[in-house]
Design a protein around this motif. Structure first.
Motif, mmCIF file in Angstrom:
data_model
loop_
_atom_site.group_PDB
_atom_site.id
_atom_site.type_symbol
_atom_site.label_atom_id
_atom_site.label_comp_id
_atom_site.label_asym_id
_atom_site.label_seq_id
_atom_site.Cartn_x
_atom_site.Cartn_y
_atom_site.Cartn_z
ATOM 1 N N ILE A 1 -34.487 -4.747 2.349
ATOM 2 C CA ILE A 1 -35.201 -4.014 1.528
ATOM 3 C C ILE A 1 -35.154 -4.755 0.235
ATOM 4 O O ILE A 1 -36.239 -4.668 -0.696
ATOM 5 N N ILE A 2 -34.065 -5.174 -0.008
ATOM 6 C CA ILE A 2 -33.606 -6.101 -1.528
ATOM 7 C C ILE A 2 -34.655 -7.193 -1.567
ATOM 8 O O ILE A 2 -35.403 -7.400 -2.459
ATOM 9 N N LEU A 3 -34.805 -7.791 -0.369
ATOM 10 C CA LEU A 3 -35.543 -8.776 -0.500
ATOM 11 C C LEU A 3 -37.005 -8.837 -0.476
ATOM 12 O O LEU A 3 -38.000 -9.400 -0.949
ATOM 13 N N GLY A 4 -37.276 -7.872 0.427
ATOM 14 C CA GLY A 4 -38.807 -7.074 0.277
ATOM 15 C C GLY A 4 -39.291 -6.563 -1.210
ATOM 16 O O GLY A 4 -40.113 -6.975 -1.679
ATOM 17 N N ALA A 5 -38.280 -5.884 -1.910
ATOM 18 C CA ALA A 5 -38.379 -5.642 -3.290
ATOM 19 C C ALA A 5 -38.669 -6.645 -4.018
ATOM 20 O O ALA A 5 -39.725 -6.935 -4.943
ATOM 21 N N ALA A 6 -37.738 -7.744 -3.898
ATOM 22 C CA ALA A 6 -37.869 -9.045 -4.938
ATOM 23 C C ALA A 6 -39.212 -9.690 -4.717
ATOM 24 O O ALA A 6 -40.014 -10.140 -5.443
ATOM 25 N N TYR A 7 -39.859 -9.722 -3.356
ATOM 26 C CA TYR A 7 -41.117 -10.381 -2.773
ATOM 27 C C TYR A 7 -42.282 -9.578 -3.481
ATOM 28 O O TYR A 7 -43.091 -10.346 -4.125
ATOM 29 N N MET A 8 -42.109 -8.227 -3.510
ATOM 30 C CA MET A 8 -43.340 -7.428 -3.992
ATOM 31 C C MET A 8 -43.199 -7.592 -5.459
ATOM 32 O O MET A 8 -44.337 -7.396 -5.852
ATOM 33 N N LEU A 9 -42.087 -7.628 -6.132
ATOM 34 C CA LEU A 9 -42.196 -8.069 -7.564
ATOM 35 C C LEU A 9 -42.664 -9.211 -8.022
ATOM 36 O O LEU A 9 -43.580 -9.172 -8.919
ATOM 37 N N TYR A 10 -42.482 -10.131 -7.273
ATOM 38 C CA TYR A 10 -42.995 -11.451 -7.286
ATOM 39 C C TYR A 10 -44.542 -11.511 -7.130
ATOM 40 O O TYR A 10 -45.370 -12.106 -8.041
ATOM 41 N N LEU A 11 -45.119 -11.115 -6.106
ATOM 42 C CA LEU A 11 -46.467 -10.700 -6.092
ATOM 43 C C LEU A 11 -47.081 -10.051 -6.919
ATOM 44 O O LEU A 11 -48.054 -10.485 -7.300
ATOM 45 N N TYR A 12 -46.506 -8.694 -7.358
ATOM 46 C CA TYR A 12 -47.072 -8.030 -8.446
ATOM 47 C C TYR A 12 -47.250 -9.044 -9.681
ATOM 48 O O TYR A 12 -48.454 -8.932 -10.531
ATOM 49 N N ARG A 13 -46.370 -9.722 -9.923
ATOM 50 C CA ARG A 13 -46.301 -10.340 -11.373
ATOM 51 C C ARG A 13 -47.513 -11.595 -11.211
ATOM 52 O O ARG A 13 -47.901 -11.806 -12.128
ATOM 53 N N ARG A 14 -47.421 -11.951 -9.932
ATOM 54 C CA ARG A 14 -48.443 -13.099 -9.833
ATOM 55 C C ARG A 14 -50.173 -12.540 -9.675
ATOM 56 O O ARG A 14 -50.818 -13.035 -10.488
ATOM 57 N N VAL A 15 -50.132 -11.345 -9.291
ATOM 58 C CA VAL A 15 -51.350 -10.727 -9.178
ATOM 59 C C VAL A 15 -51.864 -10.266 -10.414
ATOM 60 O O VAL A 15 -52.824 -10.572 -11.060
ATOM 61 N N ALA A 16 -50.955 -9.635 -11.320
ATOM 62 C CA ALA A 16 -51.364 -8.883 -12.437
ATOM 63 C C ALA A 16 -51.377 -9.740 -13.656
ATOM 64 O O ALA A 16 -52.226 -9.653 -14.521
ATOM 65 N N TYR A 17 -50.350 -10.854 -13.598
ATOM 66 C CA TYR A 17 -50.028 -11.432 -14.966
ATOM 67 C C TYR A 17 -50.297 -13.081 -14.587
ATOM 68 O O TYR A 17 -50.025 -13.637 -15.456
ATOM 69 N N GLY A 18 -50.651 -13.304 -13.414
ATOM 70 C CA GLY A 18 -50.768 -14.828 -12.944
ATOM 71 C C GLY A 18 -52.182 -15.578 -13.681
ATOM 72 O O GLY A 18 -52.841 -14.651 -14.459
ATOM 73 N N VAL A 19 -52.068 -16.632 -13.649
ATOM 74 C CA VAL A 19 -53.291 -17.443 -14.059
ATOM 75 C C VAL A 19 -54.542 -17.207 -13.280
ATOM 76 O O VAL A 19 -54.395 -17.597 -11.987
ATOM 77 N N ILE A 20 -55.741 -17.108 -13.901
ATOM 78 C CA ILE A 20 -56.992 -16.754 -13.242
ATOM 79 C C ILE A 20 -57.539 -18.114 -12.765
ATOM 80 O O ILE A 20 -57.764 -18.778 -13.832
ATOM 81 N N LYS A 21 -57.691 -18.525 -11.904
ATOM 82 C CA LYS A 21 -57.984 -19.796 -11.359
ATOM 83 C C LYS A 21 -59.512 -19.879 -10.868
ATOM 84 O O LYS A 21 -60.053 -20.881 -10.713
ATOM 85 N N SER A 22 -60.077 -18.731 -10.541
ATOM 86 C CA SER A 22 -61.446 -18.779 -10.144
ATOM 87 C C SER A 22 -62.431 -17.902 -10.971
ATOM 88 O O SER A 22 -62.019 -16.824 -11.503
ATOM 89 N N ASP A 23 -63.418 -18.437 -11.415
ATOM 90 C CA ASP A 23 -64.462 -17.728 -11.965
ATOM 91 C C ASP A 23 -65.000 -16.330 -11.367
ATOM 92 O O ASP A 23 -64.926 -15.551 -12.033
ATOM 93 N N ASP A 24 -65.057 -16.473 -10.014
ATOM 94 C CA ASP A 24 -65.383 -15.044 -9.489
ATOM 95 C C ASP A 24 -64.187 -13.814 -9.586
ATOM 96 O O ASP A 24 -64.682 -12.915 -9.882
ATOM 97 N N VAL A 25 -63.048 -14.496 -9.603
ATOM 98 C CA VAL A 25 -61.992 -13.340 -9.979
ATOM 99 C C VAL A 25 -62.051 -13.054 -11.491
ATOM 100 O O VAL A 25 -61.898 -11.778 -11.749
ATOM 101 N N ALA A 26 -62.125 -13.833 -12.275
ATOM 102 C CA ALA A 26 -62.224 -13.498 -13.738
ATOM 103 C C ALA A 26 -63.361 -12.343 -14.011
ATOM 104 O O ALA A 26 -63.392 -11.866 -14.970
ATOM 105 N N ALA A 27 -64.531 -12.698 -13.149
ATOM 106 C CA ALA A 27 -65.745 -11.885 -13.328
ATOM 107 C C ALA A 27 -65.595 -10.481 -12.751
ATOM 108 O O ALA A 27 -66.561 -9.549 -13.078
ATOM 109 N N MET A 28 -64.687 -9.927 -11.924
ATOM 110 C CA MET A 28 -64.457 -8.903 -11.423
ATOM 111 C C MET A 28 -64.237 -7.946 -12.234
ATOM 112 O O MET A 28 -63.313 -7.638 -13.310
ATOM 113 N N PRO A 29 -65.050 -6.690 -12.168
ATOM 114 C CA PRO A 29 -64.798 -5.706 -13.093
ATOM 115 C C PRO A 29 -63.717 -4.697 -12.692
ATOM 116 O O PRO A 29 -63.111 -4.709 -11.423
#
Length: 152
Positions: free
Chosen positions: A52-80
């Motif tokens: 559970i602890i390892l899963g939580a660490a992974y999920m927090l890492y995933l969230y940080r990358r999805v919500a605060y990560g660098v947008i590398k694709s113009d398609d993603v940047a254009a998403m409403p």
């Protein structure tokens, strides 16, 4: 900055529920599972908690990358961000996640009788377990009974 703030907020709630944050549905499920496993094997409960602890660490890492990560694709940047229809679909689910976490009894009460019947059928095959815990059973230890126990 966050490209899609409404999406990020709901994604955060669902991520926290998946991690098992108290006050969300995931916490209730993880807690009940761990208590049930602990009755049979404290070692399996410890390994499960580590997972559970390892899963939580992974999920927090995933969230940080999805919500605060660098947008590398113009398609993603254009998403409403989420529109009103998407919010109308996700908000009831989000409210149920919180409802289950804050007051799980409203979901557990209707199934208590059936779970009790199933538990009674399986009682004969239940292993003794290494934790030797008795949850919710047996007489309360009164001061008189405690004093009597000390004299043996």
């Amino acid at each position: 900055s966050i490209n899609m703030p409404r999406y990020a907020l709901l994604f955060l709630l669902f991520t926290m529920a998946s991690i098992g944050l108290p006050g969300t549905s995931g916490f209730v499920g993880e807690f009940l599972s761990l208590v049930g496993v602990y009755e049979v094997s404290s070692w399996v409960a410890i390994v499960s908690t580590t997972g559970i602890i390892l899963g939580a660490a992974y999920m927090l890492y995933l969230y940080r990358r999805v919500a605060y990560g660098v947008i590398k694709s113009d398609d993603v940047a254009a998403m409403p961000d989420l529109n009103k229809r998407e919010i109308a679909l996700l908000l009831p689910i989000a409210l149920v996640v919180l409802w289950m976490g804050v007051y799980p009894e409203s979901f557990m009460a209707p199934m208590r009788k059936d779970v009790g019947a199933l538990e009674a059928r399986l009682a004969a095959a239940k292993p003794s377990g290494d934790a030797q815990v008795k949850l919710g059973s047996g007489p309360a230890l009164t001061p008189a009974a405690h004093a009597e126990e000390g004299h043996h």
